[in-house]
Scaffold this motif. Structure first.
Motif, short mmCIF file in Angstrom:
data_model
loop_
_atom_site.label_atom_id
_atom_site.label_comp_id
_atom_site.label_asym_id
_atom_site.label_seq_id
_atom_site.Cartn_x
_atom_site.Cartn_y
_atom_site.Cartn_z
N ASP A 1 0.87 -1.14 0.04
CA ASP A 1 0.02 0.03 -0.14
C ASP A 1 0.71 1.28 -0.09
OD1 ASP A 1 -2.38 -1.45 0.00
OD2 ASP A 1 -2.13 -1.80 2.24
N GLY A 2 2.23 1.06 -0.01
CA GLY A 2 3.02 2.27 0.01
C GLY A 2 3.09 3.20 -1.36
N ASN A 3 2.73 2.52 -2.33
CA ASN A 3 2.60 3.29 -3.80
C ASN A 3 1.40 2.99 -4.30
OD1 ASN A 3 5.88 2.95 -3.46
ND2 ASN A 3 5.25 4.96 -4.19
N ASP A 4 0.83 3.71 -5.28
CA ASP A 4 -0.34 3.54 -5.77
C ASP A 4 -0.22 2.45 -6.84
OD1 ASP A 4 0.24 4.77 -8.43
OD2 ASP A 4 -0.51 6.60 -7.72
N ILE A 5 -1.04 1.86 -7.48
CA ILE A 5 -1.01 0.82 -8.53
C ILE A 5 -0.13 1.06 -9.54
CG2 ILE A 5 -3.25 1.04 -9.51
CD1 ILE A 5 -1.28 -2.42 -9.17
N ASN A 6 -0.36 2.36 -10.20
CA ASN A 6 0.51 2.97 -11.36
C ASN A 6 1.91 2.79 -11.22
OD1 ASN A 6 -1.74 3.15 -12.74
ND2 ASN A 6 -2.28 5.20 -11.65
N LYS A 7 2.24 3.34 -9.94
CA LYS A 7 3.91 3.47 -9.63
C LYS A 7 4.30 1.90 -9.48
CE LYS A 7 4.64 7.71 -8.98
NZ LYS A 7 5.48 8.59 -9.73
N ILE A 8 3.77 0.98 -8.95
CA ILE A 8 4.05 -0.53 -8.57
C ILE A 8 4.14 -1.00 -10.02
CG2 ILE A 8 3.45 -2.58 -7.59
CD1 ILE A 8 2.09 -1.22 -5.38
N GLN A 9 3.28 -0.55 -10.86
CA GLN A 9 3.17 -1.27 -12.25
C GLN A 9 4.35 -0.59 -13.15
OE1 GLN A 9 0.92 -3.74 -13.75
NE2 GLN A 9 2.72 -3.83 -15.00
N GLU A 10 4.81 0.73 -12.85
CA GLU A 10 5.93 1.09 -13.36
C GLU A 10 7.50 0.31 -13.07
OE1 GLU A 10 6.06 5.53 -14.54
OE2 GLU A 10 5.22 5.52 -12.56
N ALA A 11 7.15 0.17 -11.79
CA ALA A 11 8.51 -0.74 -11.27
C ALA A 11 8.32 -2.16 -11.88
CB ALA A 11 8.07 -1.01 -9.76
N VAL A 12 7.20 -2.95 -12.18
CA VAL A 12 7.14 -4.22 -12.76
C VAL A 12 7.64 -4.04 -14.10
CG1 VAL A 12 5.73 -5.88 -13.61
CG2 VAL A 12 5.26 -4.69 -11.13
N ASP A 13 7.14 -3.22 -14.71
CA ASP A 13 7.71 -2.76 -16.21
C ASP A 13 9.03 -2.40 -16.48
OD1 ASP A 13 5.04 -3.60 -16.83
OD2 ASP A 13 4.35 -1.23 -17.04
N SER A 14 9.46 -1.79 -15.39
CA SER A 14 10.95 -1.48 -15.59
C SER A 14 11.98 -2.39 -15.11
CB SER A 14 11.20 -0.04 -14.83
OG SER A 14 11.16 -0.48 -13.29
N CYS A 15 11.52 -3.60 -14.44
CA CYS A 15 12.70 -4.57 -14.09
C CYS A 15 13.37 -5.04 -15.04
CB CYS A 15 11.88 -5.49 -13.33
SG CYS A 15 13.22 -6.66 -12.86
N PRO A 16 14.73 -5.08 -15.26
CA PRO A 16 15.29 -5.39 -16.43
C PRO A 16 15.44 -6.90 -16.62
CG PRO A 16 16.87 -4.80 -14.91
CD PRO A 16 15.61 -4.24 -14.14
N VAL A 17 14.87 -7.67 -15.72
CA VAL A 17 14.93 -9.15 -15.71
C VAL A 17 13.57 -9.60 -15.55
CG1 VAL A 17 17.56 -9.45 -15.08
CG2 VAL A 17 15.64 -9.47 -13.49
N GLY A 18 12.46 -9.01 -15.30
CA GLY A 18 11.10 -9.47 -15.17
C GLY A 18 10.95 -10.03 -13.89
N ALA A 19 11.67 -9.53 -12.95
CA ALA A 19 11.60 -10.41 -11.58
C ALA A 19 10.41 -10.20 -10.75
CB ALA A 19 12.91 -10.11 -10.76
N ILE A 20 9.54 -9.01 -11.12
CA ILE A 20 8.52 -8.62 -10.34
C ILE A 20 7.30 -9.14 -10.84
CG2 ILE A 20 7.41 -6.79 -9.10
CD1 ILE A 20 10.43 -5.19 -9.37
N THR A 21 6.17 -9.49 -10.16
CA THR A 21 5.07 -9.79 -10.78
C THR A 21 3.84 -9.26 -9.69
OG1 THR A 21 4.95 -11.84 -9.78
CG2 THR A 21 5.45 -11.85 -12.13
N ILE A 22 2.64 -8.93 -10.42
CA ILE A 22 1.57 -8.41 -9.64
C ILE A 22 0.34 -9.44 -9.95
CG2 ILE A 22 -0.23 -6.73 -9.39
CD1 ILE A 22 1.57 -4.77 -10.31
N GLU A 23 -0.43 -9.81 -8.81
CA GLU A 23 -1.60 -10.34 -8.86
C GLU A 23 -2.75 -9.65 -8.48
OE1 GLU A 23 -1.97 -13.98 -6.99
OE2 GLU A 23 -0.42 -15.07 -7.91
N LYS A 24 -3.76 -9.30 -9.29
CA LYS A 24 -4.92 -8.52 -8.80
C LYS A 24 -5.89 -9.32 -8.51
CE LYS A 24 -3.20 -4.79 -11.89
NZ LYS A 24 -3.57 -4.21 -13.16
N ASP A 25 -6.79 -9.17 -7.25
CA ASP A 25 -7.87 -9.95 -7.12
C ASP A 25 -8.96 -9.09 -6.85
OD1 ASP A 25 -6.38 -12.28 -6.39
OD2 ASP A 25 -6.10 -11.63 -4.41
N LYS A 26 -10.15 -9.20 -7.73
CA LYS A 26 -11.18 -8.58 -7.59
C LYS A 26 -12.07 -8.81 -6.33
CE LYS A 26 -11.62 -7.47 -12.66
NZ LYS A 26 -12.18 -7.38 -14.01
N GLN A 27 -12.48 -7.64 -5.74
CA GLN A 27 -13.39 -8.15 -4.52
C GLN A 27 -14.60 -7.20 -4.60
OE1 GLN A 27 -11.02 -6.81 -1.06
NE2 GLN A 27 -9.67 -8.51 -1.39
#
Length: 68
Positions: free
Chosen positions: A42-68
């Motif tokens: 919850d430290g950053n909004d989803i857009n910032k986290i997605q930027e981090a995911v997209d910028s990872c040079p080795v694709g080490a970060i993934t996001i799972e989204k749960d619809k509630q």
């Protein structure tokens, strides 16, 4: 009612480039081995986290989204 997210870092892929910290410093930090780790989803909004995911040079970060 929003989306709950989970963020994962594959420690086997992570090279500690710190691009995730650049984009989402409130969500990621480096652990004692110099690998990225999630400290606060919850430290950053989803857009910032997605930027981090997209910028990872080795694709080490993934996001799972749960619809509630």
């Amino acid at each position: 009612m929003g989306n709950k997210i989970r963020v994962y870092v594959d420690k086997n892929k992570c090279i500690g480039s710190t691009t995730c910290i650049y984009y989402a410093a409130q969500t990621f930090t480096l652990d004692s081995e110099g690998k990225s780790t999630v400290v606060n989803v919850d430290g950053n909004d989803i857009n910032k986290i997605q930027e981090a995911v997209d910028s990872c040079p080795v694709g080490a970060i993934t996001i799972e989204k749960d619809k509630q």
